[in-house]
Design a protein around this motif. Structure first.
Motif: not given
Length: 356
Positions: A137-143
């Motif tokens: 959750i701390t490195e979320l990508r848009d996809s």
């Protein structure tokens, strides 16, 4: 706020608080309950979320899952929680046991930072060993945000998620294989490629040579691909800036007869120049007056605003500063001397443009 804003806000909360979270219970309260809430479920409504739901397993009675998200009286998602610092690889067996005796179609194993989503793609009613989706959750990508959104109460549809899960699972495994082959090509992969360009027998010596050539070719191709993408993006940006510049200049010409540049605006321009003298050649700092504001620019480029003065109002005056994304923020001032209070903003703006 929409779902994307909410999940990013939660991600910021996790980064800020995790070092102070000392127990599993605190992890649930600070991270996982807000996550469930972000998915649109009321964590305090037992018709939607049941904490510590009993999952009897064979001869083992009284086993409990941390949270069960409910629909029409039946669990649809089981969530097993651990302390944020724990390695989830040590705990997936527990969720498997719960999943296999439940009617839920999806299981989530999480420590509040990493979320692993499971279902039964391989064998019905038996949880797969590997998750079809894993997000930090701390490195979320848009996809990934779009995939998480499918679990939101407003959008949740079992068939849609299962269809997406199958694609995600196999794409994830393929990407892992490709990444491994790209970093350390296997002999089978090298032989397959070398046979496309070499007709002779692939000896051990040739295999070593083609292994190195394969590594270099992959690296070269990726670099060229990135370079082409960057060139294309820069070209698009340059064309767009030129178009906007032309539009702005045309508007200025049309409004030129209506604009009156005041002594106060000119004085503000000289104050800004004196502030920026330490950061840039002040010959690059120019002004353009418009009907609604007095703009101070870098390199006489309307796409590089340093600040704007709003002095046309009768009772109030403003200086507007810009951040690295060219977002404008207005600050009320009572006198021209107040401009000096924003020296750091102005110098930073110059730095953004020149570093870019």
């Amino acid at each position: 706020m929409d779902f994307k804003d909410n999940i990013k806000q939660l991600a910021d909360r996790v980064v800020k608080l995790r070092d102070s979270i000392l127990t599993e219970e605190a992890t649930k309260n600070a991270f996982i309950m807000p996550f469930i809430n972000t998915l649109g479920y009321d964590v305090f409504n037992p018709l939607e979320v049941v904490p510590e739901m009993t999952c009897d397993i064979a001869m083992k009675k009284g086993e409990k899952i941390d949270y069960a998200i409910m629909k029409d009286g039946e669990p649809i998602i089981l969530i097993e929680c651990k302390h944020w610092a724990q390695d989830l690889n040590l705990h997936d067996n527990q969720l498997i046991r719960y999943f296999n005796v439940s009617k839920a179609k999806f299981g989530v194993l999480t420590n509040g930072v990493i979320y692993r989503f499971y279902t039964d793609l391989i064998e019905p009613n038996k949880m797969d060993e590997k998750p079809f989706l894993e997000v930090n959750i701390t490195e979320l990508r848009d996809s990934q945000i779009e995939e998480l959104k499918k679990f939101h109460k407003s959008y949740f549809n079992v068939e849609n998620v299962l269809s997406s899960a199958s694609e995600l699972k196999y794409m994830g495994e393929l990407k892992s294989i490709i990444a491994k082959e790209f970093s350390s090509p296997s002999s089978e992969f090298v032989k397959y490629l070398s046979k496309q360009v070499y007709d002779g027998v692939i000896t051990a010596k040739l295999l070593d040579q083609f292994t190195e050539l394969t590594k270099k070719s992959i690296s070269s191709y990726i670099n060229e691909l990135i370079s082409d993408r960057l060139k294309s993006a820069l070209k698009t940006e340059t064309v767009e800036e030129a178009k906007n510049e032309e539009i702005d200049n045309k508007a200025l010409e049309e409004d030129g007869n209506k604009i009156i540049t005041t002594e106060e605006e000119i004085e503000s321009y000289f104050i800004v120049k004196s502030i920026l003298r330490q950061a840039v050649d002040v010959s690059r700092v120019v002004y353009r007056d418009a009907q609604t504001y007095f703009a101070i620019l870098l390199d006489d480029n309307n796409r590089k605003p340093i600040c704007r003065m709003y002095f046309n109002a009768i009772s109030k005056k403003y200086i507007a500063t810009f951040d690295e994304n060219k977002k404008e923020t207005k600050h009320e001032i009572t006198s021209l001397n107040d401009i000096y209070n924003y020296s750091e903003y102005l110098i930073n703006t110059i730095s953004f443009y020149d570093n870019k």
